[in-house]
Design a protein around this motif. Structure first.
Motif, PDB file in Angstrom:
ATOM      1  N   PRO A 190     -17.915 -54.213 -39.882  1.00 27.35           N
ATOM      2  CA  PRO A 190     -16.566 -54.178 -40.467  1.00 27.35           C
ATOM      3  C   PRO A 190     -16.535 -54.840 -41.837  1.00 27.35           C
ATOM      4  CG  PRO A 190     -16.560 -55.110 -38.240  1.00 27.35           C
ATOM      5  CD  PRO A 190     -17.978 -55.065 -38.691  1.00 27.35           C
ATOM      6  N   ARG A 191     -15.657 -54.352 -42.689  1.00 25.53           N
ATOM      7  CA  ARG A 191     -15.478 -54.935 -44.019  1.00 25.53           C
ATOM      8  C   ARG A 191     -14.289 -55.893 -43.999  1.00 25.53           C
ATOM      9  NH1 ARG A 191     -15.907 -50.151 -48.432  1.00 25.53           N
ATOM     10  NH2 ARG A 191     -16.532 -51.855 -49.766  1.00 25.53           N
ATOM     11  N   VAL A 192     -14.470 -57.056 -44.607  1.00 23.24           N
ATOM     12  CA  VAL A 192     -13.399 -58.044 -44.747  1.00 23.24           C
ATOM     13  C   VAL A 192     -13.065 -58.135 -46.227  1.00 23.24           C
ATOM     14  CG1 VAL A 192     -12.708 -60.435 -44.395  1.00 23.24           C
ATOM     15  CG2 VAL A 192     -14.207 -59.316 -42.724  1.00 23.24           C
ATOM     16  N   SER A 193     -11.983 -57.474 -46.619  1.00 23.22           N
ATOM     17  CA  SER A 193     -11.587 -57.460 -48.025  1.00 23.22           C
ATOM     18  C   SER A 193     -10.855 -58.745 -48.385  1.00 23.22           C
ATOM     19  CB  SER A 193     -10.684 -56.257 -48.298  1.00 23.22           C
ATOM     20  OG  SER A 193      -9.466 -56.398 -47.587  1.00 23.22           O
ATOM     21  N   VAL A 194     -10.682 -58.967 -49.675  1.00 23.70           N
ATOM     22  CA  VAL A 194      -9.938 -60.141 -50.139  1.00 23.70           C
ATOM     23  C   VAL A 194      -8.518 -60.119 -49.583  1.00 23.70           C
ATOM     24  CG1 VAL A 194      -8.978 -61.282 -52.177  1.00 23.70           C
ATOM     25  CG2 VAL A 194     -11.329 -60.426 -52.226  1.00 23.70           C
ATOM     26  N   ASP A 257     -13.022 -67.128 -56.295  1.00 23.55           N
ATOM     27  CA  ASP A 257     -14.112 -67.777 -55.563  1.00 23.55           C
ATOM     28  C   ASP A 257     -15.036 -68.567 -56.482  1.00 23.55           C
ATOM     29  OD1 ASP A 257     -13.240 -66.867 -53.090  1.00 23.55           O
ATOM     30  OD2 ASP A 257     -14.363 -64.995 -53.248  1.00 23.55           O
ATOM     31  N   ARG A 258     -15.035 -68.236 -57.765  1.00 23.02           N
ATOM     32  CA  ARG A 258     -15.773 -68.990 -58.783  1.00 23.02           C
ATOM     33  C   ARG A 258     -17.260 -69.123 -58.462  1.00 23.02           C
ATOM     34  NH1 ARG A 258     -11.674 -73.616 -61.136  1.00 23.02           N
ATOM     35  NH2 ARG A 258      -9.872 -72.244 -61.343  1.00 23.02           N
ATOM     36  N   LEU A 289     -15.894 -70.575 -45.805  1.00 25.76           N
ATOM     37  CA  LEU A 289     -15.193 -71.311 -44.755  1.00 25.76           C
ATOM     38  C   LEU A 289     -13.711 -70.970 -44.776  1.00 25.76           C
ATOM     39  CD1 LEU A 289     -16.533 -74.997 -44.920  1.00 25.76           C
ATOM     40  CD2 LEU A 289     -17.335 -73.146 -43.489  1.00 25.76           C
ATOM     41  N   LEU A 290     -13.143 -70.811 -43.601  1.00 24.14           N
ATOM     42  CA  LEU A 290     -11.693 -70.738 -43.463  1.00 24.14           C
ATOM     43  C   LEU A 290     -11.257 -72.019 -42.777  1.00 24.14           C
ATOM     44  CD1 LEU A 290      -9.005 -69.118 -43.630  1.00 24.14           C
ATOM     45  CD2 LEU A 290      -9.474 -68.374 -41.284  1.00 24.14           C
ATOM     46  N   PHE A 296      -9.311 -70.442 -47.791  1.00 23.89           N
ATOM     47  CA  PHE A 296     -10.573 -69.709 -47.692  1.00 23.89           C
ATOM     48  C   PHE A 296     -11.453 -70.120 -48.865  1.00 23.89           C
ATOM     49  CE2 PHE A 296     -13.604 -66.273 -47.702  1.00 23.89           C
ATOM     50  CZ  PHE A 296     -13.716 -65.921 -46.355  1.00 23.89           C
ATOM     51  N   LEU A 297     -12.636 -70.640 -48.569  1.00 24.36           N
ATOM     52  CA  LEU A 297     -13.524 -71.184 -49.590  1.00 24.36           C
ATOM     53  C   LEU A 297     -14.859 -70.455 -49.585  1.00 24.36           C
ATOM     54  CD1 LEU A 297     -12.929 -74.933 -48.662  1.00 24.36           C
ATOM     55  CD2 LEU A 297     -11.896 -73.731 -50.604  1.00 24.36           C
TER      56      LEU A 297
END
Length: 347
Positions: A190-194, A257-258, A289-290, A296-297
């Motif tokens: 599965p894709r987890v988009s922004v 996200d830098r 990490l959430l 969300f990092l």
């Protein structure tokens, strides 16, 4: 209740649940082995009608133990896996090579192309073949002879700008293996988009990895799938396997996200959802990490002290001065992903 009522009994309900579970597992098997229903039925030794009933059960459909055992034996898995909810895969899953070499070669060719994110039209144009003519090779309606194999090797080598061999495309073994280590396997994740990050919870992650059918796609844009090389999903941390093969997702990198220049907005990375028992084993690399506060990092690990009396992890931006260092206590971690690989190249 009237005697002629058609309301299902509790026994009918149980049969229906069992049939639905089997149907979900059949779709998952077809996805993992990358096979068409008719080809799978031939390999397993069941009729097309039986295969159709297994995939699309009606309200009173029941499945015999004999049929399930026949399927399980053919793909080398425990029969109980077919009737148990969940997507954790038996590591023994495999299926023998088809006697129809065209079917085998066509599947391998398509897998190789999809795994390298190429369109069939790109390959056909470079080979100076009509697109419908090329598609016949992948659909196994035309034999792939020595001359065509050579042309395919040349075309893929040019498109990928690297040396490609026949073994890369068609493999060398006699089984289809969807698990890590497969020579030519691809695996749907599965894709987890922004845009999906705001919805993420442990429960939502389970929903995303529930059985789905790549051939039909998904009605939810964020439930789109990504095919990846299954060899990328073999990750050992501290001598232990960190999670299951079904704990992999494709994660989109966002503008905040830098991680430049390592990663930029729009990049996709392989993300392995870790179990809490192995959090402390990662002492370097990139993670996501959430927190339980909804933050969300995406960062690199600066220091991991999650196994100490005051467990926490210190995260840093990819480049000095590009962002703040953030310390996250273990109790504040909701989801912990390891990011071992980009989907289009190494990190």
């Amino acid at each position: 209740m009237p005697a002629n009522s058609t309301t299902p009994s509790s026994n009918d309900d149980q049969n229906r649940v069992s049939a639905d579970i089997v149907a979900a597992k059949m779709h998952l098997l077809l996805d993992l082995l990358d096979m068409r229903p008719g080809h799978f039925a031939d390999q397993v030794g069941i009729s097309p009608a039986t295969m159709s009933r297994l995939q699309r059960p009606k309200p009173k459909t029941t499945v015999t133990r004999k049929t399930l055992t026949q399927i399980a034996d053919a793909v080398n898995i425990p029969v109980d896996w077919l009737t148990t909810e969940g997507t954790e895969l038996p590591l023994s899953l495999s299926i023998g090579r088809s006697e129809d070499k065209r079917e085998w070669d066509g599947t391998r060719l398509r897998r190789f192309r999809e795994r390298n994110n190429l369109k069939s039209a790109q390959v056909a144009d470079l080979m100076e073949k009509g697109r419908s003519s090329y598609n016949r090779y992948e659909r196994a309606t035309r034999q792939i002879g020595k001359k065509i194999r050579k042309e395919l090797v040349q075309a893929f080598s040019k498109l990928l700008n690297r040396t490609v061999t026949e073994v890369d495309i068609f493999g060398v073994d006699d089984v289809v293996l969807p698990l890590p280590g497969s020579d030519t396997g691809s695996f749907p994740i599965p894709r987890v988009s922004v845009s999906l990050r705001a919805e993420l919870t442990p429960e939502r992650m389970d929903e995303l990895k529930a059985p789905f059918h790549p051939a039909t796609g998904s009605r939810e844009p964020d439930r789109a799938i990504q095919y990846v090389d299954s060899r990328l999903m073999k990750r050992v941390v501290g001598g232990k396997l960190a999670g299951k093969i079904t704990d992999f997702y494709a994660l989109e990198i966002g503008a905040y996200d830098r991680m430049e220049p390592k990663l930029v907005a729009g990049d996709w990375v392989l993300a392995q959802l870790l179990q809490e028992s192995v959090y402390h084993l990662l002492d370097e690399g990139l993670v996501a990490l959430l927190t339980k506060h909804g933050r969300f990092l995406v960062r690199r690990i600066e220091r991991n002290t999650l196994a100490t009396a005051e467990p926490s992890i210190l995260l840093a931006p990819y480049q000095e001065g590009a962002g703040a260092y953030i310390s996250v206590p273990k109790d504040d971690i909701s989801l912990f992903f390891h990011l071992p690989h980009r989907l289009d190249g190494p990190l």
